[in-house]
Write a protein that holds these residues in place. Structure first.
Motif, short mmCIF file in Angstrom:
data_model
loop_
_atom_site.label_atom_id
_atom_site.label_comp_id
_atom_site.label_asym_id
_atom_site.label_seq_id
_atom_site.Cartn_x
_atom_site.Cartn_y
_atom_site.Cartn_z
N ILE A 289 0.82 -1.21 0.00
CA ILE A 289 0.00 0.00 0.00
C ILE A 289 0.85 1.26 0.00
O ILE A 289 0.65 2.16 -0.81
CB ILE A 289 -0.95 0.01 1.21
N LYS B 229 3.33 -1.32 -4.71
CA LYS B 229 2.28 -0.35 -4.46
C LYS B 229 1.96 0.50 -5.69
O LYS B 229 0.82 0.92 -5.88
CB LYS B 229 2.66 0.56 -3.29
N TRP C 103 -8.34 8.24 -5.45
CA TRP C 103 -7.47 8.93 -6.38
C TRP C 103 -7.82 10.42 -6.49
O TRP C 103 -6.94 11.28 -6.47
CB TRP C 103 -7.57 8.27 -7.75
N GLY D 157 -6.75 3.18 -4.71
CA GLY D 157 -6.54 3.83 -5.99
C GLY D 157 -7.85 4.10 -6.71
O GLY D 157 -8.03 5.15 -7.33
N TRP E 197 -2.05 0.62 -6.88
CA TRP E 197 -2.77 1.88 -7.01
C TRP E 197 -3.16 2.14 -8.46
O TRP E 197 -4.31 2.48 -8.75
CB TRP E 197 -1.93 3.03 -6.47
N GLY F 143 -4.79 -1.62 -1.63
CA GLY F 143 -4.20 -0.61 -2.50
C GLY F 143 -5.01 -0.37 -3.76
O GLY F 143 -5.17 0.77 -4.21
N TYR F 144 -5.55 -1.44 -4.32
CA TYR F 144 -6.39 -1.35 -5.52
C TYR F 144 -7.60 -0.46 -5.26
O TYR F 144 -7.89 0.46 -6.03
CB TYR F 144 -6.82 -2.75 -5.93
#
Length: 204
Positions: free
Chosen positions: A33, A129, A80, A76, A133, A72-73
């Motif tokens: 992350i 990471k 974002w 993002g 992201w 993390g996905y």
């Protein structure tokens, strides 16, 4: 200036902790992350101290990294817009957006084109990471994303476990000795990659 050496030393102290397995899982999770030190630097001394459990430690690290990759996905994907103003003030927004376009182009080509791109990217020194992201921002389909993270991260962790099993203390000492140049080399490569994306975008 030594930046990575002190963090590496702290990570080594974690490896000697009585709850080292849990700390390895935590490090693997946060590295996917935001954390700058890869879990391999903690995994290596743990494998050295208990060689027969090396692949078990690698499996724990991989499972935790996969959970971190999902976090993390989604960060993002959903956060974002929140961090864009900050990145703009730091002068990083344009280069990051061009980097995202590369992942987006592969994703548009086909889900499995982005899968192979992310797998190959996992062999690069660019931190995990960056891809978790970017994949969330672009909206890479979850199945190829998870499979690419599994392959890309898994091969690194199991290779470390195998290297320590074969090379023993010599392999671990080499990692310790070269952590500072390795760390700075990664930063240089990341800056170079950002510059390449920026130039590529201007040329398009």
């Amino acid at each position: 200036m030594k930046l990575f050496g002190p963090m590496y030393e702290r990570t080594l102290r974690w490896a000697r902790h009585r709850n080292a397995t849990w700390l390895l899982a935590f490090l693997s999770f946060i590295e996917a992350i935001f954390f700058p030190i890869p879990p391999e630097v903690m995994l290596a001394p743990m494998c050295l101290s208990q060689p027969r459990r090396g692949f078990w430690f690698a499996t724990i690290s991989l499972a935790s990294a996969m959970v971190g990759a999902v976090v993390g996905y989604y960060l993002g994907h959903y956060a974002w817009q929140v961090v864009q103003p900050l990145l703009g003030k730091l002068g990083m927004l344009e280069s990051i957006e061009h980097g995202i376009e590369v992942v987006r182009a592969k994703s548009v080509e086909s889900p499995w084109a982005v899968f192979w791109f992310l797998v190959l990217a996992g062999f690069s020194p660019i931190p995990m990471k960056v891809f978790t992201w970017a994949s969330g921002i672009v909206g890479v389909p979850m199945l190829p994303f998870m499979l690419s993270m599994l392959v890309g991260r898994g091969k690194r962790l199991y290779l470390v476990a195998a290297a320590i099993r074969i090379g023993g203390e010599r392999a671990e000492r080499a990692l310790h000795r070269y952590i500072e140049p390795i760390g700075w080399s990664v930063l240089v490569l990341m800056v170079g990659a950002a510059g390449w994306f920026l130039l590529r975008g201007h040329a398009a």
